[in-house]
Design a protein around this motif. Structure first.
Motif, PDB file in Angstrom:
ATOM      1  N   UNK A  77       0.889  -1.038   0.117  1.00 30.82           N
ATOM      2  CA  UNK A  77       0.135  -0.047   0.054  1.00 30.82           C
ATOM      3  C   UNK A  77       0.857   1.310   0.192  1.00 30.82           C
ATOM      4  N   UNK A  78       0.420   2.457  -0.188  1.00 32.04           N
ATOM      5  CA  UNK A  78       0.757   3.764  -0.410  1.00 32.04           C
ATOM      6  C   UNK A  78       0.599   4.565   0.943  1.00 32.04           C
ATOM      7  N   UNK A  79       1.974   5.015   1.414  1.00 34.16           N
ATOM      8  CA  UNK A  79       1.845   5.977   2.674  1.00 34.16           C
ATOM      9  C   UNK A  79       0.853   7.173   2.267  1.00 34.16           C
ATOM     10  N   UNK A  80       0.284   7.668   3.077  1.00 35.15           N
ATOM     11  CA  UNK A  80      -0.657   8.733   2.604  1.00 35.15           C
ATOM     12  C   UNK A  80       0.266  10.061   2.361  1.00 35.15           C
ATOM     13  N   UNK A  81      -0.370  10.945   1.589  1.00 27.40           N
ATOM     14  CA  UNK A  81       0.437  12.196   1.323  1.00 27.40           C
ATOM     15  C   UNK A  81       0.805  12.937   2.373  1.00 27.40           C
ATOM     16  N   UNK A  82       0.122  12.784   3.609  1.00 30.55           N
ATOM     17  CA  UNK A  82       0.834  13.554   4.680  1.00 30.55           C
ATOM     18  C   UNK A  82       1.854  12.966   5.116  1.00 30.55           C
ATOM     19  N   UNK A  89       9.544  11.686   1.705  1.00 26.96           N
ATOM     20  CA  UNK A  89       9.745  10.189   0.861  1.00 26.96           C
ATOM     21  C   UNK A  89       8.770  10.480  -0.393  1.00 26.96           C
ATOM     22  N   UNK A  90       9.238  11.321  -1.519  1.00 23.38           N
ATOM     23  CA  UNK A  90       8.538  11.631  -2.480  1.00 23.38           C
ATOM     24  C   UNK A  90       8.328  10.382  -3.633  1.00 23.38           C
ATOM     25  N   UNK A  91       7.733   9.220  -3.198  1.00 24.22           N
ATOM     26  CA  UNK A  91       7.502   8.258  -4.128  1.00 24.22           C
ATOM     27  C   UNK A  91       7.117   8.703  -5.536  1.00 24.22           C
ATOM     28  N   UNK A  92       7.953   8.048  -6.335  1.00 25.67           N
ATOM     29  CA  UNK A  92       7.129   8.421  -7.715  1.00 25.67           C
ATOM     30  C   UNK A  92       5.914   7.646  -8.050  1.00 25.67           C
ATOM     31  N   UNK A  93       5.036   8.680  -8.852  1.00 27.40           N
ATOM     32  CA  UNK A  93       3.675   8.448  -9.039  1.00 27.40           C
ATOM     33  C   UNK A  93       3.431   6.990  -9.865  1.00 27.40           C
ATOM     34  N   UNK A  94       4.469   6.553 -10.470  1.00 25.77           N
ATOM     35  CA  UNK A  94       4.487   5.290 -11.421  1.00 25.77           C
ATOM     36  C   UNK A  94       5.042   4.281 -10.830  1.00 25.77           C
ATOM     37  N   UNK A  95       5.558   4.309  -9.595  1.00 24.48           N
ATOM     38  CA  UNK A  95       6.160   3.370  -8.628  1.00 24.48           C
ATOM     39  C   UNK A  95       5.137   2.023  -8.832  1.00 24.48           C
ATOM     40  N   UNK A  96       5.804   0.866  -8.619  1.00 23.41           N
ATOM     41  CA  UNK A  96       4.827  -0.323  -8.245  1.00 23.41           C
ATOM     42  C   UNK A  96       5.704  -1.060  -7.041  1.00 23.41           C
ATOM     43  N   UNK A  97       4.737  -2.006  -6.768  1.00 25.23           N
ATOM     44  CA  UNK A  97       5.247  -2.856  -5.408  1.00 25.23           C
ATOM     45  C   UNK A  97       5.418  -2.006  -4.389  1.00 25.23           C
ATOM     46  N   UNK A 121      12.472   7.140 -13.330  1.00 25.67           N
ATOM     47  CA  UNK A 121      11.978   7.416 -11.865  1.00 25.67           C
ATOM     48  C   UNK A 121      13.155   7.494 -10.765  1.00 25.67           C
ATOM     49  N   UNK A 122      13.987   6.336 -10.711  1.00 21.70           N
ATOM     50  CA  UNK A 122      15.034   6.318  -9.813  1.00 21.70           C
ATOM     51  C   UNK A 122      15.661   7.712  -9.949  1.00 21.70           C
ATOM     52  N   UNK A 123      16.338   7.858 -10.780  1.00 23.79           N
ATOM     53  CA  UNK A 123      17.090   9.330 -10.908  1.00 23.79           C
ATOM     54  C   UNK A 123      16.295  10.508 -10.436  1.00 23.79           C
ATOM     55  N   UNK A 124      14.880  10.446 -10.647  1.00 18.99           N
ATOM     56  CA  UNK A 124      14.081  11.419 -10.335  1.00 18.99           C
ATOM     57  C   UNK A 124      14.080  11.580  -9.108  1.00 18.99           C
ATOM     58  N   UNK A 125      13.705  10.309  -8.445  1.00 20.63           N
ATOM     59  CA  UNK A 125      13.513  10.353  -6.983  1.00 20.63           C
ATOM     60  C   UNK A 125      14.859  10.820  -6.077  1.00 20.63           C
ATOM     61  N   UNK A 126      15.851  10.313  -6.551  1.00 22.17           N
ATOM     62  CA  UNK A 126      17.087  10.376  -5.933  1.00 22.17           C
ATOM     63  C   UNK A 126      17.574  12.230  -5.996  1.00 22.17           C
ATOM     64  N   UNK A 127      17.017  12.839  -7.224  1.00 17.09           N
ATOM     65  CA  UNK A 127      17.223  14.140  -7.360  1.00 17.09           C
ATOM     66  C   UNK A 127      16.204  15.005  -6.193  1.00 17.09           C
TER      67      UNK A 127
END
Length: 197
Positions: A77-82, A89-97, A121-127
């Motif tokens: 599941x996804x943690x809430x936006x809050x 922890x800005x999880x990319x929108x298209x992440x899975x698992x 998306x990994x590069x975007x997350x790290x940035x």
């Protein structure tokens, strides 16, 4: 001359006054005792039974609550936006698992997250967290054994692990990030973000 009579003097029993009560027969005694026993049962037994049932329900409810509060291991599941905002922890929108677990005590709060992403998306997350692939240390698992145990994570020695730790001044969270690049096209990211209130 007759002696004066007292105004409220009771008459003698042999003079036709109120006769003494007749003794109860056995049938009435048994009936009265049964009624008394039923009243006692209703006044004591029913509330005691209700109390026992309420206690059991309260225990079961407490166990359920304790299980939720004391949940361990990352769950899907996804943690809430809050939560994502607080723990940064800005999880990319298209992440899975995607999976997460939040733990809290009087000293620290932690958000454990895991997700799979594309290389871009990994590069975007790290940035977005202020890092880059260049800052990932090859062969490093930066998540502590204790935190890995809480999350239910294990680190295969055959996997290609890369890690970095991002420290920030309180009250902002510090984050330990470990990336599995065994399959470079499908990186898996593990993050433990810790805040100290």
């Amino acid at each position: 001359m007759n002696p004066p009579t007292l105004p409220h003097q009771a008459s003698a029993p042999d003079e036709g006054g109120t006769p003494p009560p007749a003794p109860e027969d056995r049938r009435h005694v048994v009936k009265r005792r049964w009624i008394t026993a039923i009243i006692i049962l209703l006044l004591i037994g029913v509330p005691a039974g209700y109390l026992a049932i309420s206690t059991q329900q309260s225990r079961e409810s407490g166990r359920d609550k304790a299980a939720k509060v004391g949940a361990s291991k990352v769950r899907p599941g996804w943690p809430s936006k809050v939560q994502r905002s607080i723990y940064e922890v800005p999880i990319p929108a298209k992440a899975w698992k995607v999976g997460f677990l939040e733990t809290n005590n009087w000293r620290t709060s932690r958000l454990f997250t895991q997700f799979a992403v594309t290389p871009a998306d990994l590069d975007a997350f790290l940035a977005s967290v202020g890092s880059s692939r260049a800052e990932l240390i090859a062969g490093a698992v930066t998540i502590s054994p204790h935190d890995a145990d809480v999350a239910g994570w294990s680190w295969s020695p055959r996997a290609a692990w890369y890690g970095t730790s991002l420290e920030q001044a309180d009250p902002r969270p510090s984050r330990d990030i470990t990336v599995d690049l065994t399959d470079p096209e499908h990186p898996k990211v593990y993050v433990v973000s810790t805040t100290t209130p």
